[in-house]
Structure formats: C-alpha cells, structure tokens
Design a protein around this motif. Sequence first.
Motif, short mmCIF file in Angstrom:
data_model
loop_
_atom_site.label_atom_id
_atom_site.label_comp_id
_atom_site.label_asym_id
_atom_site.label_seq_id
_atom_site.Cartn_x
_atom_site.Cartn_y
_atom_site.Cartn_z
N PHE A 298 0.83 -1.19 0.00
CA PHE A 298 0.00 0.00 0.00
C PHE A 298 0.87 1.24 0.00
O PHE A 298 2.05 1.20 0.35
CB PHE A 298 -0.90 0.03 1.24
CG PHE A 298 -0.13 0.07 2.53
CD1 PHE A 298 0.34 1.27 3.04
CD2 PHE A 298 0.15 -1.09 3.21
CE1 PHE A 298 1.07 1.31 4.21
CE2 PHE A 298 0.88 -1.06 4.38
CZ PHE A 298 1.34 0.14 4.89
N ILE A 299 0.27 2.37 -0.42
CA ILE A 299 0.93 3.66 -0.26
C ILE A 299 0.12 4.58 0.66
O ILE A 299 0.64 5.55 1.19
CB ILE A 299 1.17 4.35 -1.62
CG1 ILE A 299 -0.16 4.54 -2.37
CG2 ILE A 299 2.16 3.57 -2.44
CD1 ILE A 299 -0.04 5.41 -3.60
N ASP A 300 -1.17 4.27 0.82
CA ASP A 300 -2.02 4.98 1.77
C ASP A 300 -3.24 4.10 2.04
O ASP A 300 -3.31 2.97 1.57
CB ASP A 300 -2.41 6.37 1.26
CG ASP A 300 -3.06 6.33 -0.13
OD1 ASP A 300 -3.94 5.48 -0.35
OD2 ASP A 300 -2.67 7.14 -0.98
N ASP B 190 6.11 4.09 -4.29
CA ASP B 190 5.19 5.23 -4.20
C ASP B 190 3.99 4.91 -5.09
O ASP B 190 3.75 3.75 -5.41
CB ASP B 190 5.88 6.54 -4.62
CG ASP B 190 6.51 6.47 -6.01
OD1 ASP B 190 6.03 5.68 -6.86
OD2 ASP B 190 7.48 7.21 -6.26
N GLY B 191 3.23 5.91 -5.46
CA GLY B 191 2.04 5.67 -6.25
C GLY B 191 2.30 5.24 -7.67
O GLY B 191 1.38 4.81 -8.37
N ASN B 192 3.54 5.30 -8.13
CA ASN B 192 3.88 4.95 -9.50
C ASN B 192 4.78 3.72 -9.61
O ASN B 192 4.54 2.85 -10.43
CB ASN B 192 4.56 6.13 -10.20
CG ASN B 192 3.62 7.31 -10.42
OD1 ASN B 192 2.51 7.13 -10.90
ND2 ASN B 192 4.07 8.50 -10.06
N ILE C 282 11.15 -10.83 -12.31
CA ILE C 282 10.79 -9.53 -11.76
C ILE C 282 9.90 -8.78 -12.74
O ILE C 282 10.21 -8.71 -13.93
CB ILE C 282 12.05 -8.67 -11.48
CG1 ILE C 282 12.81 -9.22 -10.28
CG2 ILE C 282 11.65 -7.22 -11.18
CD1 ILE C 282 14.04 -8.40 -9.93
N TYR C 283 8.80 -8.24 -12.22
CA TYR C 283 7.94 -7.37 -13.00
C TYR C 283 7.98 -5.98 -12.37
O TYR C 283 7.97 -5.85 -11.13
CB TYR C 283 6.50 -7.89 -13.01
CG TYR C 283 6.33 -9.17 -13.77
CD1 TYR C 283 5.83 -9.17 -15.06
CD2 TYR C 283 6.67 -10.39 -13.19
CE1 TYR C 283 5.66 -10.37 -15.77
CE2 TYR C 283 6.51 -11.58 -13.89
CZ TYR C 283 6.02 -11.57 -15.17
OH TYR C 283 5.86 -12.74 -15.86
N LYS C 284 8.01 -4.94 -13.21
CA LYS C 284 8.11 -3.56 -12.70
C LYS C 284 7.09 -2.67 -13.39
O LYS C 284 6.80 -2.85 -14.58
CB LYS C 284 9.51 -2.99 -12.92
CG LYS C 284 9.69 -1.58 -12.39
CD LYS C 284 11.09 -1.03 -12.65
CE LYS C 284 11.24 0.38 -12.10
NZ LYS C 284 12.60 0.93 -12.35
N THR C 285 6.54 -1.73 -12.63
CA THR C 285 5.68 -0.70 -13.20
C THR C 285 6.19 0.67 -12.78
O THR C 285 6.74 0.83 -11.68
CB THR C 285 4.22 -0.86 -12.73
OG1 THR C 285 3.41 0.16 -13.33
CG2 THR C 285 4.10 -0.76 -11.23
N THR C 286 6.03 1.64 -13.65
CA THR C 286 6.41 3.02 -13.33
C THR C 286 5.22 3.96 -13.44
O THR C 286 5.38 5.18 -13.37
CB THR C 286 7.54 3.51 -14.27
OG1 THR C 286 7.10 3.40 -15.63
CG2 THR C 286 8.80 2.70 -14.06
#
Length: 219
Positions: free
Chosen positions: A119-121, A177-179, A197-201
């Motif tokens: 989570f971020i929030d 963070d959110g991204n 590994i999978y990554k999102t930006t």
Amino acid sequence: KKVYFIFNLICSISILNAQWINQESGVFANLIDVSFADPMNGCIIGEEATILTTNDCCQNWVKRKCPVEDATFTAIQIIDVSNGFIVGNDGLILKSVDGGKTWLQIYNQFDYNFSDISFIDSQNEWISCWLTDYNSPSSRDGAILHTSDGGIQWEIQLEIFGDIYDGTQFTSIDFFDGNIGWALGSSFVTENSPTYIYKTTNGGSVWEELATVYTKPLR
C-alpha cells in the motif's frame, strides 16, 4: 591492540544480540507475518486464523477475533495506527479501521489465492495473487489487483495465463510510491523453476517483465 580489537568485537556482538528479546505470543499456532505502524503498534497473523495485536511495543499481545472460520492467512500490512489489511487464500481480504481490534471481510469478485499486499495509503493497495482452476487442472494463472477506494472495488491490472507447464504465480509485491512498484512471479511446476521480476512506473497500468533473477521460486 589485538586484545583491544577482540574485546571491542565481543562487545559489539553482545550489543547486537541484546537487541533481540524473546517475546511470548500467548498462542501455539505457527505465526506467518507481522507488520507495525510504528514502534508501539503492530499486528501478527498466523495459522488457525490467528490475529494478535500489540500497542506497547510487544510487551503484551491480544488475540483478536477473525470474522471468517477456517481462514488461511498469507500476508498483513498495517498502514497506520487505525488502518490495516490481511489477505489470504480463496479471495480472503480483511480490513481493520480501529487498529486491529476488529476485522471485517471485504467481498470481491475474484477467487484468487492472495499471496502479498502493498500500500501507499489507506485508499491505494495492490495484491499479488495466483489461481488454480480445480475444474481444469491444466489452467493456472497469476494476477495483480489494485484498489483506489480502500478495498471497495478491485481491478485486475495484470493477468498471466499459462498451463500446467509454465503457469506463473505472483508471490510478492512492493510499491515505492504511487507509480513505482515491483512484483515477483514464479512457476507453479518445480522447485527449480525461475523467478521473474515485473516492474511498473505508472501505478500498475503497464507492467514490464525485467529479467530472470533466480533459478528457483522466490517469495
């Protein structure tokens, strides 16, 4: 000088060891995961639907009631002194808004087994998960879910379909963070299957498979 060095080394090791103190949980169930909002307030989950909370830096643990019988927990994340989530198998999501004293089940339309949560929030969370279709044993897939309203609605951001030979399960997820976030995916099949590994930006709208990082499954 050698004696002085050895003395300092022994003292340093003693200090490091002294930082860990055995704490009594008060239960006999195997404990699975732990999360703290701050140094004082935290929660532990375990087998047999065990939920324990502390508000005095682990001096005392209180067992809390689980609203789902025979629940199988896999991960917990405490967001702040009020909000927290627990996830588990068979689409299990529990949410607390009172520091873990009470937990409510969040119903969703997915029957995945949930492996991890990040989570971020209190509104934005991601869950990594996997599914075995027992009606068709050769069909297996993994997915990443996201909510932006505190768990009321969930969307599939990434879903990978496979067969009994190359099905992928998502075993862990973490957002910076959110991204920016990462997820680990491993094969169902053998203990020698690789981990990816999978990554999102962009908050999970697009996920990129980066690399094979290990020749065995990781969580």
